[in-house]
Write an enzyme that holds these catalytic residues in place. Structure first.
Site, short mmCIF file in Angstrom:
data_model
loop_
_atom_site.label_atom_id
_atom_site.label_comp_id
_atom_site.label_asym_id
_atom_site.label_seq_id
_atom_site.Cartn_x
_atom_site.Cartn_y
_atom_site.Cartn_z
CD GLU A 116 -2.65 15.08 96.29
OE1 GLU A 116 -1.49 15.20 95.82
OE2 GLU A 116 -3.42 16.06 96.47
CB THR A 152 0.34 22.46 88.86
OG1 THR A 152 0.15 23.31 89.99
CG2 THR A 152 0.88 23.26 87.70
CG HIS A 199 7.55 22.10 76.70
ND1 HIS A 199 7.00 22.98 75.80
CD2 HIS A 199 6.73 22.11 77.79
CE1 HIS A 199 5.89 23.50 76.32
NE2 HIS A 199 5.70 22.98 77.52
CB VAL A 241 2.12 16.97 105.43
CG1 VAL A 241 3.15 17.19 106.54
CG2 VAL A 241 2.25 15.58 104.83
CD GLU A 288 7.29 28.44 86.14
OE1 GLU A 288 6.36 28.64 85.35
OE2 GLU A 288 8.13 29.30 86.41
CB CYS A 341 -18.99 8.06 78.16
SG CYS A 341 -18.42 9.59 77.40
CB CYS A 348 -23.49 15.41 76.61
SG CYS A 348 -23.09 13.97 77.60
CB CYS A 404 -22.08 8.96 80.37
SG CYS A 404 -20.98 10.36 80.53
#
Lengths: 122, 413, 500
Positions: C34, C43, C52, C173, C345, C408, C445, C450
């Site tokens: 990664e 994405t 979906h 890469v 996508e 938080c 906030c 936090c």
């Protein structure tokens, strides 16, 4: 030879932009001030402006990393940055108590630098 | 196991308002008062406000935030208020049952009366929709103050400030004192949002420019802020051609405070659209009897002294409610007239003098705040200057409320 | 750590991580490469978070097949990994009679694609289901669901890591050489050797293919901006509300989506852009989103917007071509040993489990690995305190006081959950990594309260303050200590602070 300047009075929310004509150490006349309280403020701002310096110092061995401090009187405005510079690198050993004098007679101003909070030992 | 207990008065939030309310409730005779604070010490935001100027009305001297907090923390201790630190109220029911979470476990508290004193939060970047990239280096002023004054962490070296709220101005000075460079303050309005005293002592003392009618049109930088585009505005819209790039590593926001009323809503307390805080009467009782509100959860204050004063009334009212089971009806309605955003309280009993607090819609000079009833003027208080940055506070004596059902408050001549 | 792997997966998005987890069921050495500081940063982390049903994709396409198959796998995958999944259903709303034929054709296409239930409802039924929504008629898809897309991606990656997959962060890469059985992938962290390569690089998949000598695909980045509404108005809708998709448009139209955390999303816009990393948000689109969404939901108030964000779609069709581009999932015959996944996508999130199954099949066919006998299925992270019943919360804190400390408060996240996020299996330590794992700093906030507490915990857990970053190297949180600004060195250690 008199001079003229404008000083915003901060005594109350009216915030008059006071026009001052002065010579040497004396005010000749003021204009645009709505009340008399402005006179003392303008006089101080013109001839001896002072500020309370509030800052913090690093604490060694404390439950908190910093202790907040203030000068117990106003110090000359033009010496504020010099005062900050003099505190550079200063560490305080915990515990610190509110009101403790940390630096007496800060840079010769006559004002003491005092702690404004407690910091317990870690 | 969920522990269960009760208390005469429960105060939510251990900042200046909560501390004053809890001590006042105990001093007014409430048997058991519990003060619940999520942080590890009392004081709330005062602990990070290391500058001076607190207490000029209450103590007639300019204390620092931590000093002011320490006085009230001592009062709380001396009054034998039970203080619960590092404890969070998860839930508040309409009939005043609190669910409290701490490391000791889950606990419910049935309270005879509740005082809401949760304070406010800062408006973040997302809420005002500054366009551009999303790098590190965009902070709210209160967060910068917390990092700098409590945690010994500096967020940047060259800072642009958006918004001229008081915390932003205070932090402009603080950053400068510590050796950072504040490039400028941009304010979208034609006048500063903060107090004149702070404009003078935090900006002018250090030659920091304040640009009015100016906003940040874009944030630049992929990883860390590399600069911002400033632009002049007409109203709220950018004037094309006025954009200019200002390099900086930090954008600090001081663009408003929002009361924290999530628990109030749970307790079915009516919230005013303008203040974003509860609707209250002159006892600081909300629409839900037995629930009171004070401090910045009620309205965003300019100085802490007034928050303390109203919190003390709220605390005493809570004690009285527990003792008597009810409070006098507040049937005199207060109407908001021309030139004012709001007036607090919105209805009063007429049994005592009332200190009304209010904010004006725009700066003005040589006007008056006028209280009238049925066309008859009850009080006219001349004001040489009115500013949205300052809360106006006007006292109306008990005698003025006789034979009145409705009072209009407005800016007049 | 071995630098010789059976499979190298390029890209830690939802598809790459789903493939990694599918392969972790086998005795294979797998690495995920990664380029960003954490998984789900592209994405996969910035979309509507919708599983979906398969109404919007042409019958017979690869998209349709993998969408419907993925949707069927989705719930059990989320349950396994303790990822939020809510079958809230969806309305595709026609504003007037002229759009009714579009509803009918969508219903017919959906049923042909294998969507289990699809009804057309009238205005009264819309009002009954969603009192705040205005519409003439609608397709009602009760099986449509919402999830948290970055939580799912992170959970897939952490489960894969738990089962032996190496996840290398900040490892883009830059070159690919060699041949099947002996590929070499160049990264800033050294050369990686792998027998097979899976190119699931999303926006960069065309570029990765070119590194491998396949000049075939061009990706057209298409940005979608969203605004997020506060939870206090989260009950305005209970289902997803979509418009009839604009004809020939690049997306499904501005929709109104409840999130699993109780907020509402408005978006996304569709703007083709040059730079795939340009995730700016803009004033104009913010206004447009609020305006278009208000046509269906008039009670939307701009004051309720808490923040905005952008994601970028890796489209295979340009703005001028418009229309539909199918998923590309193929091994190119003249350059074998590399599976390219291009143009994944929408509905890529929904299809991810099915894509993973398909690609894992390709790997197992080639390498015939044995099944890993000690595969650990479930999640091992802290419980999401806010989602538990009061009874469960009480027993959690009774057994572990760290659940009793709220860090938080806007999102009700406890110290235990923050610590769990800090100690994650991937070694991701950025502020955003903590945010996306715990939901802290995502509320009203936005971290004002936090943030400092989380910084304390990171420092307590051993991250030096001057290495704290928002999203990787360069995105530093702090430049110095307060006292060090003037002194030019760290006031705690006396050491010189890094020049920034």
């Amino acid at each position: 030879m008199s001079e003229t300047t404008t000083i915003v009075c901060v005594v109350c929310p009216v915030s008059c932009a006071v026009q001052v004509e002065f010579e040497g150490n004396g005010i000749i006349r003021t204009d645009h001030n709505q009340c008399k309280l402005a006179l003392e403020y303008v006089n101080d701002e013109l001839f001896d402006p002072r500020r309370t310096l509030t800052t913090s110092l690093a604490v060694d061995g404390g439950a908190k990393p910093l202790v907040s401090v203030k000068t117990d009187h106003g110090i000359p405005k033009h010496r504020v940055m010099e005062a900050m510079q003099s505190l550079s690198g200063l560490h305080v050993q915990a515990p610190v108590h509110i009101g403790d004098v940390i630096v007496p007679n800060l840079i010769g101003t006559g004002a003491d630098l005092v702690a404004t909070r407690n910091v317990a030992a870690a | 196991m969920i522990k269960m207990r009760s208390a005469d008065v429960a105060v939510i939030g251990g900042g200046p308002a909560g501390m004053a309310a809890a001590a006042a409730a105990k001093e007014a005779g409430a048997g058991s008062v519990i003060l619940i604070e999520r942080d590890e010490e009392l004081g709330g935001v005062l602990n990070q406000c290391i500058h001076d100027g607190f207490g000029t009305k209450v103590f007639k001297e300019a204390l620092t935030g931590p000093e002011y907090a320490a006085i009230y923390a001592d009062k709380v201790r001396d009054a034998e208020v039970e203080t619960r630190l590092e404890a969070t109220v998860l839930e508040l029911t309409e009939d005043r049952v609190l669910t409290v979470l701490s490391e000791e476990g889950m606990e419910t508290i049935e309270a005879g009366a509740v005082v809401l004193a949760m304070g406010c939060r800062e408006r973040p970047r997302g809420a005002i929709g500054i366009p551009g990239s999303r790098p590190a280096g965009v902070y709210t002023a209160g967060a910068v103050q917390n990092y700098m004054n409590l945690r010994n962490l500096a967020v940047g070296r060259r800072v642009v400030i958006l918004g001229s709220g008081d915390i932003g101005l205070i932090m402009a000075r603080r950053l400068t004192l510590e050796g950072a460079e504040v490039a400028c303050v941009a304010e979208i309005l034609p006048y500063p949002s903060g107090l004149a005293r702070n404009v003078v002592q935090c900006l002018e003392d250090f030659n920091i420019p304040l640009f009015l009618n100016t906003t940040v049109a874009e944030i630049h930088g992929a990883k860390r802020v590399e600069g911002v585009t400033l632009a002049s505005v007409s109203g709220m819209d950018v004037i094309p051609g006025t954009e200019r790039f200002v390099p900086c590593d930090t954008l600090m926001l001081s663009v408003g405070l929002i009361p924290e009323n999530e628990l109030s809503r749970q307790a079915n307390v009516s919230i005013d659209r303008v203040t974003a805080g509860p609707v209250v009467d002159d006892a600081f009782q909300t629409s839900n009897p037995g629930v009171f509100a004070c401090g910045n959860v009620l309205q965003v204050h300019d100085i802490v002294d007034y928050a303390t004063m109203e919190a003390e009334i709220a605390g005493r009212s809570a004690a009285a409610y527990v003792a008597d089971g009810t409070l006098p009806e507040a049937e005199i309605q207060i109407k908001v007239g021309d030139g004012l955003r709001y007036v607090l309280p919105s209805h009063v009993s007429g049994l005592d003098a009332v200190n009304f607090t209010m904010r004006v819609t725009k700066p003005d000079q040589n006007r008056a705040i006028v209280f009238s009833s049925g066309g008859k003027v009850l009080r006219r208080l001349k004001q040489q200057a009115l500013s949205p940055a300052s809360m106006a506070r006007v006292r109306l004596g008990k005698a003025r409320f006789s034979d009145t059902r409705e009072i209009l408050v407005e800016v007049g001549d | 750590m071995t630098d010789k792997f059976d499979v190298a997966i390029i890209g830690g998005g939802v598809v790459g991580c789903a493939i990694a987890r599918a392969l972790s069921r086998f005795q294979l050495d797998v690495v995920v490469l990664e380029r960003d500081v954490d998984v789900a940063r592209g994405t996969s982390g910035k979309n509507s978070g919708v599983a979906h049903t398969g109404i919007n994709v042409p019958t017979g396409s690869l998209k349709a097949k993998l969408n419907v198959h993925g949707a069927a796998m989705f719930e059990s995958l989320c349950r396994e990994l303790d990822v939020p999944y809510k079958q809230v259903g969806k309305l595709i709303v026609a504003l007037d009679e002229s759009q009714v034929p579009d509803l009918e054709s969508m219903q017919a296409r959906g049923l042909a694609n294998g969507v289990p239930v699809l009804d057309i409802i009238d205005a009264d039924e819309i009002k009954r289901l969603e009192p705040n929504i205005t519409g003439y008629a609608a397709v009602h898809a009760p099986t449509a669901a919402i999830t948290c897309p970055y939580s799912l991606t992170i959970a897939l990656a952490e489960s894969a890591a738990e089962n032996g997959v190496e996840v290398m962060l900040e490892s883009p890469v830059t070159a690919i050489s060699g041949e099947p059985g002996d590929f070499t992938l160049t990264t800033p962290k050294g050369a990686i050797n792998a027998a097979l390569i899976i190119n699931s690089a999303g926006l960069a998949s065309g570029e990765v293919a070119r590194m491998a000598g396949v000049e075939r695909w061009r990706i057209f980045p298409c940005r979608g901006e969203y605004v997020i509404l506060d939870k206090s108005v989260g009950d305005m809708i209970t289902r997803m509300v979509y418009p009839v998709p604009p004809k020939g448009g690049a997306g499904l139209g501005i929709h109104i989506t409840p999130t699993v955390d109780g907020n509402i999303l408005l978006g996304p816009s569709t703007d083709y852009i040059e730079d795939p990393e340009d995730v700016d948000t803009t004033v104009d689109v913010r206004k447009q989103l609020l305006k278009e969404a208000s046509e269906f939901l008039p009670t939307i108030n701009p004051r309720d917007v808490i923040t905005a964000y952008s994601g970028v779609r890796p489209k295979l069709t340009s703005a001028s071509e418009g229309g539909f581009g199918d998923f590309v999932i193929e091994e190119v015959p003249e350059r074998p040993g590399i599976m390219h996944l291009v143009g994944i996508e929408s509905p890529g999130l929904t299809a991810a489990p099915a894509i993973a199954e398909m690609v894992a099949g390709w790997v197992t066919d080639k390498l015939s690995p044995a099944v890993r006998p000690d595969f650990k299925e479930g999640a091992h992270t802290a419980k999401r305190f806010r989602e538990q019943s009061r009874e469960v919360q009480t027993s959690l804190v009774d057994n572990d006081p760290d659940y009793g400390r709220v860090i938080c408060r806007c999102e009700l996240v406890t110290r235990r959950e923050i610590l769990s996020a800090i100690e994650n299996r991937l070694g991701a330590r950025s502020i955003n990594s903590i945010k996306y794992r715990s939901r802290s700093m995502m509320g009203r906030c936005q971290g004002g309260f936090c943030g400092p507490r989380i910084v304390d915990l990171l420092i307590e857990e051993g991250v030096p303050f001057d290495e704290l970053n928002l999203k990787g190297d360069g995105s530093w949180m702090f430049f110095d200590t307060s006292k060090g600004l003037r002194e030019g060195h760290d006031s705690r250690t006396g050491e010189a602070v890094i020049e920034r």
